[in-house]
Design a protein around this motif. Structure first.
Motif, PDB file in Angstrom:
ATOM      1  N   ARG A 441      38.686  40.010  97.463  1.00 22.65           N
ATOM      2  CA  ARG A 441      38.891  40.740  96.206  1.00 22.65           C
ATOM      3  C   ARG A 441      40.089  40.240  95.391  1.00 22.65           C
ATOM      4  N   THR A 442      40.566  39.037  95.641  1.00 30.80           N
ATOM      5  CA  THR A 442      41.687  38.480  94.893  1.00 30.80           C
ATOM      6  C   THR A 442      41.170  37.717  93.676  1.00 30.80           C
ATOM      7  N   ILE A 443      41.572  38.153  92.492  1.00 29.01           N
ATOM      8  CA  ILE A 443      41.153  37.511  91.240  1.00 29.01           C
ATOM      9  C   ILE A 443      42.249  36.553  90.789  1.00 29.01           C
ATOM     10  N   THR A 444      41.859  35.308  90.543  1.00 33.98           N
ATOM     11  CA  THR A 444      42.807  34.271  90.158  1.00 33.98           C
ATOM     12  C   THR A 444      42.257  33.494  88.973  1.00 33.98           C
ATOM     13  N   LYS A 445      43.139  32.896  88.204  1.00 35.65           N
ATOM     14  CA  LYS A 445      42.726  32.089  87.059  1.00 35.65           C
ATOM     15  C   LYS A 445      42.605  30.627  87.471  1.00 35.65           C
ATOM     16  N   GLN A 446      41.463  30.062  87.176  1.00 31.04           N
ATOM     17  CA  GLN A 446      41.243  28.635  87.373  1.00 31.04           C
ATOM     18  C   GLN A 446      41.595  27.935  86.063  1.00 31.04           C
ATOM     19  N   GLU A 447      42.479  26.971  86.134  1.00 31.22           N
ATOM     20  CA  GLU A 447      42.972  26.308  84.922  1.00 31.22           C
ATOM     21  C   GLU A 447      42.266  24.977  84.687  1.00 31.22           C
ATOM     22  N   ARG A 448      42.258  24.563  83.424  1.00 36.03           N
ATOM     23  CA  ARG A 448      41.768  23.225  83.106  1.00 36.03           C
ATOM     24  C   ARG A 448      42.873  22.229  83.423  1.00 36.03           C
ATOM     25  N   ASP A 507      48.512  36.414  82.725  1.00 38.42           N
ATOM     26  CA  ASP A 507      49.379  36.457  83.913  1.00 38.42           C
ATOM     27  C   ASP A 507      48.679  36.014  85.193  1.00 38.42           C
ATOM     28  N   LEU A 508      47.329  35.966  85.166  1.00 38.02           N
ATOM     29  CA  LEU A 508      46.583  35.720  86.404  1.00 38.02           C
ATOM     30  C   LEU A 508      46.892  34.363  87.025  1.00 38.02           C
ATOM     31  N   GLY A 509      47.266  33.391  86.206  1.00 34.27           N
ATOM     32  CA  GLY A 509      47.583  32.081  86.742  1.00 34.27           C
ATOM     33  C   GLY A 509      48.767  32.094  87.688  1.00 34.27           C
ATOM     34  N   ASN A 510      49.713  32.982  87.427  1.00 39.15           N
ATOM     35  CA  ASN A 510      50.913  33.061  88.261  1.00 39.15           C
ATOM     36  C   ASN A 510      50.909  34.258  89.199  1.00 39.15           C
ATOM     37  N   LYS A 511      50.118  35.271  88.849  1.00 40.15           N
ATOM     38  CA  LYS A 511      50.126  36.497  89.639  1.00 40.15           C
ATOM     39  C   LYS A 511      48.695  36.972  89.873  1.00 40.15           C
ATOM     40  N   PRO A 512      48.082  36.574  90.997  1.00 38.99           N
ATOM     41  CA  PRO A 512      46.715  37.027  91.292  1.00 38.99           C
ATOM     42  C   PRO A 512      46.639  38.545  91.377  1.00 38.99           C
ATOM     43  N   PHE A 513      45.446  39.087  91.125  1.00 39.27           N
ATOM     44  CA  PHE A 513      45.246  40.535  91.145  1.00 39.27           C
ATOM     45  C   PHE A 513      44.199  40.881  92.200  1.00 39.27           C
TER      46      PHE A 513
END
Length: 662
Positions: A441-448, A507-513
């Motif tokens: 259940r950890t949501i994270t941002k995938q970056e280009r 903020d998701l790139g640095n702080k997963p939710f």
């Protein structure tokens, strides 16, 4: 330096991109700087010569592809959709997609085209777990997180080979073992995971229900039931208790293939462990009784109250990087959106939110049903059904009958490419951005990480172009993934246990939710009376049975360094493989009877088809059982297309086969 998240398995490791190389993100809590060989080499998958870089089309699958323009191709697809009844349109998605891609595809299909035939390849790996979660808990919810292994006394791995399928999580398990964690591996094979086990139980294939029913009966018989937890949070206990009075213990134990001494060794470890996690994956899910196997395991945690506590609970290990995100969005045809089904109230809420009147009121075709549904249009996105669906000869015959097959993919070397009419080049991992939800259940941002290749587009944009050409420009007018994610955030407020509205996309790139932590803290279930449901299940022996002609059972599974069909990992530059892509594990006793020696080329046959492979003799597998990895692209010529009646997930691990020397 750019921080992102890996796009391979469900662990979802944090990564850092620096000077054309990838490193593990030391600050990311999931992997603490560690990466597996696939993750380290993921940049190769962007630069490979197997990339699909231009839209191509053809009228007939026997013709050569010709390069087309985006404009002409989108008009062709939309024109066909406009003249096709919604029942004859299918959209086949993938756990490789980002949440924003999933959202747009689901919104277009279910909300505006009006077809609920929007499903995902998660149907073939996770739908049994999804269905069991809903039956037991009321919603699709995983109540355990990876860090919980550090608080557990015992970890039971049932039909899960973490050493090869969830490598970095396996490293965490090994770390917990050094601190005192006991490990039991239940698997017909002595896998690489079993090497770290305190106890390996070589269960006979398809006897998981019998085994966990034996555990539940002992829990009841030895008064290990948590009566207070049952009273406050669980339904059907008396019914289950009465059913277990008549359970034939000797018969069940015999079915498992275990000795009484082996089970007692398990039981001694089990009852002396205050905190227990039971984790599983395809060994339970991929079965004609996959849902029942899940429920039998979940029963053991509900009976003992070992759930919603640190270091306890049933832990479904998701296979793909964003399979869970797809489940949340509504990527399965048996769900509408944001964990809603197709009841009137749910349809009303979603219709108002999307401002549409086109939503159908019944579940759509699953991925395992689409080929037989005589569709006129099939859109396949970042997956390879010709490779991964069972009974491949049948799949190939049926897909040839679909007038328009559209494949959206980053790579040109899929098996489905041979049967497609239009191919659209999608941006792969590293060339797009968006969010994904890992297995806990950890949501994270995938970056280009690099520019998008000239004629490629992210998947959400491809579906948006189709939507706009269909006339839905106002409803599909997103400029970037952030706008899509923020609309999805608003939608989750319709079903507030999905507390994504608390997230900041930036903020998701640095702080997963981590969504749903309040559910665990408050011991919430989502059935009508807010209590979990126990289910009495029995092994009905529904899987394909061996016979004199086909006396062996085929098992399938992953190997560590290979990703599915190999479009991203089986590349010239990738020299990290520690196992062959193609081999067949056979017990020496079976091999001796067939005059087969290690390294021989053999033919494996079922009633559905045949393949060749290379014999690998090992006593790490049960007698009368063989194993072929899914990195053998042809393995599904053999596999059974029996389905679980509730989840409609295929029975990949119980196919009757024979082998002979070539």
């Amino acid at each position: 330096m750019i921080k992102s998240v890996c796009g391979y398995c469900g662990v979802g490791c944090g990564i850092e991109f620096e000077e054309n190389k990838l490193l593990g993100d030391v600050a990311y809590p999931v992997n603490e700087g560690k990466l597996c060989s696939k993750g380290i080499s993921e940049l190769i998958s962007i630069q490979t010569p197997t990339r699909l870089l231009r839209p191509v089309k053809r009228s007939n699958i026997n013709d050569e592809y010709k390069v087309s323009s985006w404009e002409d191709t989108i008009k062709l697809i939309s024109g066909k959709i406009k003249t096709t009844s919604k029942e004859k349109i299918g959209i086949y998605l993938s756990g490789q997609l980002l949440t924003e891609d999933y959202y747009i595809a689901n919104k277009l299909g279910k909300g505006f085209i009006g077809t609920n035939n929007v499903d995902t390849n998660s149907r073939t790996c996770m739908s049994s777990a999804v269905t069991a979660h809903k039956k037991a808990f009321g919603i699709d919810y995983v109540p355990v997180r990876m860090e919980d292994v550090h608080h557990a006394d015992l970890l039971i791995l049932a039909g899960a080979n973490t050493a090869e399928a969830h490598v970095v999580f396996h490293n965490r398990i090994k770390k917990a073992k050094k601190a005192g964690l006991k490990i039991i591996v239940i698997d017909p094979r002595f896998t690489d995971t079993a090497k770290i086990a305190d106890l390996h139980l070589p269960l006979r294939p398809n006897s998981d229900i019998d085994f966990f029913n034996l555990v539940s009966k002992r829990i009841i018989d030895e008064n290990l039931v948590d009566e207070e937890f049952i009273s406050n949070y669980v339904n059907n206990y008396e019914l289950l208790k009465n059913k277990f009075k008549r359970v034939p213990v000797t018969k069940l134990l015999k079915r498992t293939g275990l000795s009484k001494e082996q089970f007692e060794e398990f039981w001694t470890l089990y009852k002396s462990s205050p905190n227990i996690i039971s984790a599983w994956t395809m060994g339970l899910n991929q079965s004609s009784q996959g849902v029942d196997k899940n429920l039998a395991l979940i029963n053991t945690h509900l009976l003992t109250g070992k759930i919603f506590k640190k270091g306890n609970g049933p832990f479904s290990l998701t296979g793909q990087p964003n399979a869970m995100g797809g489940r949340e969005v509504g990527g399965l045809s048996t769900m509408l959106a944001v964990h809603f089904g197709f009841d009137k109230e749910a349809i009303k809420k979603v219709s108002q939110f999307w401002n549409t009147k086109n939503i159908d009121n019944k579940p759509g075709l699953t991925a395992t049903q689409m080929m037989e549904a005589k569709l006129d249009v099939l859109i396949v996105c970042h997956t390879d059904p010709v490779y991964h669906l069972p009974n491949r000869n049948k799949v190939e015959r049926l897909i040839k009958e679909i007038p328009l097959v559209i494949e959206i993919n980053a790579y040109e070397n899929s098996e489905t490419a041979k049967f497609s009419h239009i191919r659209l080049p999608a941006a792969p991992w590293g060339e797009k951005e968006g969010t994904q939800t890992n297995l806990d259940r950890t949501i994270t941002k995938q970056e280009r990480l690099t520019r998008t290749s000239i004629d490629c587009k992210p998947d959400w944009e491809i579906f948006q172009l189709i939507a706009q050409e269909l006339g839905f420009k106002e409803e599909f007018n997103f400029q970037n993934p952030q706008e899509i994610f923020e609309e999805y955030q608003e939608m989750t407020k319709l079903n507030p246990h999905l507390n994504m509205s608390e997230i900041s996309y930036k903020d998701l790139g640095n702080k997963p939710f981590i969504w749903g932590e309040d559910i665990r803290a408050n011991k919430q279930f989502f059935t009508e009376n807010k209590k979990a449901n126990l289910h009495f299940v029995e092994n009905k022996l529904l899987s394909e049975k061996t016979n004199l002609e086909y006396p062996l059972i085929l098992l399938t599974g992953r190997t560590r360094d290979q990703w599915h069909s190999g479009t991203k990992t089986n590349l010239p530059k990738t020299l990290l493989r520690f196992k062959d892509l193609d081999f067949c594990e056979i017990h020496p006793k079976n091999a001796k009877n067939l005059n087969i020696k290690d390294g021989d080329i053999i033919k494996i046959s079922s009633i559905r088809g045949e393949i060749n492979s290379k014999a690998q003799l090992t006593d790490r597998i049960r007698i009368d059982t063989i194993f072929v990895p899914i990195s053998n692209r042809e393995v599904n010529y053999l596999t059974s297309d029996l389905l679980d009646k509730d989840s409609l997930q295929p029975d990949y691990n119980h196919s009757a086969v024979k082998i002979e020397k070539v």
